[in-house]
Design a protein around this motif. Structure first.
Motif, short mmCIF file in Angstrom:
data_model
loop_
_atom_site.label_atom_id
_atom_site.label_comp_id
_atom_site.label_asym_id
_atom_site.label_seq_id
_atom_site.Cartn_x
_atom_site.Cartn_y
_atom_site.Cartn_z
N ALA A 177 0.83 -1.21 0.00
CA ALA A 177 0.00 0.00 0.00
C ALA A 177 0.87 1.26 0.00
CB ALA A 177 -0.93 0.00 1.21
N SER A 178 1.96 1.23 0.75
CA SER A 178 2.86 2.38 0.79
C SER A 178 3.51 2.61 -0.56
CB SER A 178 3.95 2.16 1.85
OG SER A 178 3.37 2.03 3.12
N VAL A 179 3.93 1.54 -1.22
CA VAL A 179 4.53 1.66 -2.55
C VAL A 179 3.49 2.19 -3.54
CG1 VAL A 179 5.53 0.37 -4.48
CG2 VAL A 179 6.33 -0.04 -2.15
N ALA A 180 2.26 1.71 -3.45
CA ALA A 180 1.19 2.17 -4.35
C ALA A 180 0.96 3.67 -4.20
CB ALA A 180 -0.10 1.40 -4.09
N ILE A 181 1.02 4.17 -2.98
CA ILE A 181 0.86 5.60 -2.75
C ILE A 181 1.99 6.37 -3.42
CG2 ILE A 181 0.95 7.41 -0.97
CD1 ILE A 181 -0.58 5.38 0.85
N LEU A 182 3.23 5.87 -3.27
CA LEU A 182 4.38 6.53 -3.90
C LEU A 182 4.27 6.51 -5.43
CD1 LEU A 182 7.20 5.25 -1.55
CD2 LEU A 182 6.27 7.57 -1.66
N VAL A 183 3.75 5.42 -5.97
CA VAL A 183 3.54 5.34 -7.43
C VAL A 183 2.50 6.37 -7.85
CG1 VAL A 183 2.66 3.89 -9.31
CG2 VAL A 183 4.28 2.94 -7.65
N ASP A 184 1.39 6.46 -7.12
CA ASP A 184 0.35 7.44 -7.43
C ASP A 184 0.87 8.87 -7.36
OD1 ASP A 184 -1.58 5.54 -7.90
OD2 ASP A 184 -2.57 5.78 -5.96
N GLU A 185 1.81 9.11 -6.46
CA GLU A 185 2.38 10.46 -6.30
C GLU A 185 3.48 10.73 -7.32
OE1 GLU A 185 3.61 10.57 -2.20
OE2 GLU A 185 1.57 10.97 -1.49
N GLY A 186 3.82 9.73 -8.13
CA GLY A 186 4.85 9.90 -9.15
C GLY A 186 6.27 9.87 -8.60
N LYS A 187 6.44 9.38 -7.39
CA LYS A 187 7.77 9.35 -6.77
C LYS A 187 8.56 8.11 -7.14
CE LYS A 187 6.35 12.32 -3.02
NZ LYS A 187 6.10 12.47 -1.60
N LEU A 188 7.89 7.09 -7.63
CA LEU A 188 8.55 5.90 -8.16
C LEU A 188 7.60 5.18 -9.09
CD1 LEU A 188 7.41 3.19 -6.48
CD2 LEU A 188 8.92 4.08 -4.77
N ASN A 189 8.12 4.20 -9.79
CA ASN A 189 7.32 3.40 -10.73
C ASN A 189 7.35 1.95 -10.28
OD1 ASN A 189 6.63 5.44 -12.75
ND2 ASN A 189 8.84 5.53 -13.06
N TRP A 190 6.33 1.21 -10.65
CA TRP A 190 6.25 -0.21 -10.28
C TRP A 190 7.46 -0.99 -10.79
CZ3 TRP A 190 3.45 -1.49 -6.44
CH2 TRP A 190 2.20 -0.92 -6.20
N ASP A 191 8.02 -0.60 -11.92
CA ASP A 191 9.13 -1.34 -12.52
C ASP A 191 10.51 -0.86 -12.06
OD1 ASP A 191 7.39 -2.98 -13.99
OD2 ASP A 191 7.23 -1.47 -15.57
N ASP A 192 10.58 0.12 -11.19
CA ASP A 192 11.88 0.60 -10.70
C ASP A 192 12.61 -0.51 -9.95
OD1 ASP A 192 11.27 3.09 -11.67
OD2 ASP A 192 11.01 4.03 -9.70
N LYS A 193 13.92 -0.51 -10.10
CA LYS A 193 14.74 -1.42 -9.29
C LYS A 193 14.91 -0.80 -7.90
CE LYS A 193 17.34 -3.35 -13.13
NZ LYS A 193 16.86 -4.70 -13.09
N VAL A 194 14.94 -1.63 -6.88
CA VAL A 194 15.06 -1.14 -5.52
C VAL A 194 16.28 -0.25 -5.37
CG1 VAL A 194 15.42 -1.84 -3.12
CG2 VAL A 194 13.82 -3.11 -4.55
#
Length: 81
Positions: free
Chosen positions: A51-68
């Motif tokens: 859920a935290s990652v999804a929020i960051l994706v929605d905010e444009g701070k990262l993408n689902w396909d980004d490497k850690v």
């Protein structure tokens, strides 16, 4: 009945400066929560992380396909390949 407990770390400049526990471990016991109390979370933390990652994706701070390591360069795992 809600049974509030806290196991709370305080960090300053990335260093642990205080770790405390508050509340009681079980409803049937008066044993206190301490800094050494372990809580069984099972897989609940995975849902919070997703859920935290999804929020960051929605905010444009990262993408689902980004490497850690794009966001956490110090992150290391064994590369089987």
């Amino acid at each position: 009945m809600i049974h509030p407990v806290w196991h709370w770390p305080w960090l300053k400049d990335g260093q642990l400066v205080h770790l405390a526990g508050y509340g009681e471990r079980e409803l049937s016991s008066a044993a206190p929560v301490t800094a050494d109390t372990y809580f069984r979370l099972a897989s609940a933390s995975k849902a919070f992380t997703a859920a935290s990652v999804a929020i960051l994706v929605d905010e444009g701070k990262l993408n689902w396909d980004d490497k850690v390591i794009q966001h956490l360069p110090e992150f290391k795992m064994q590369d089987p390949g």
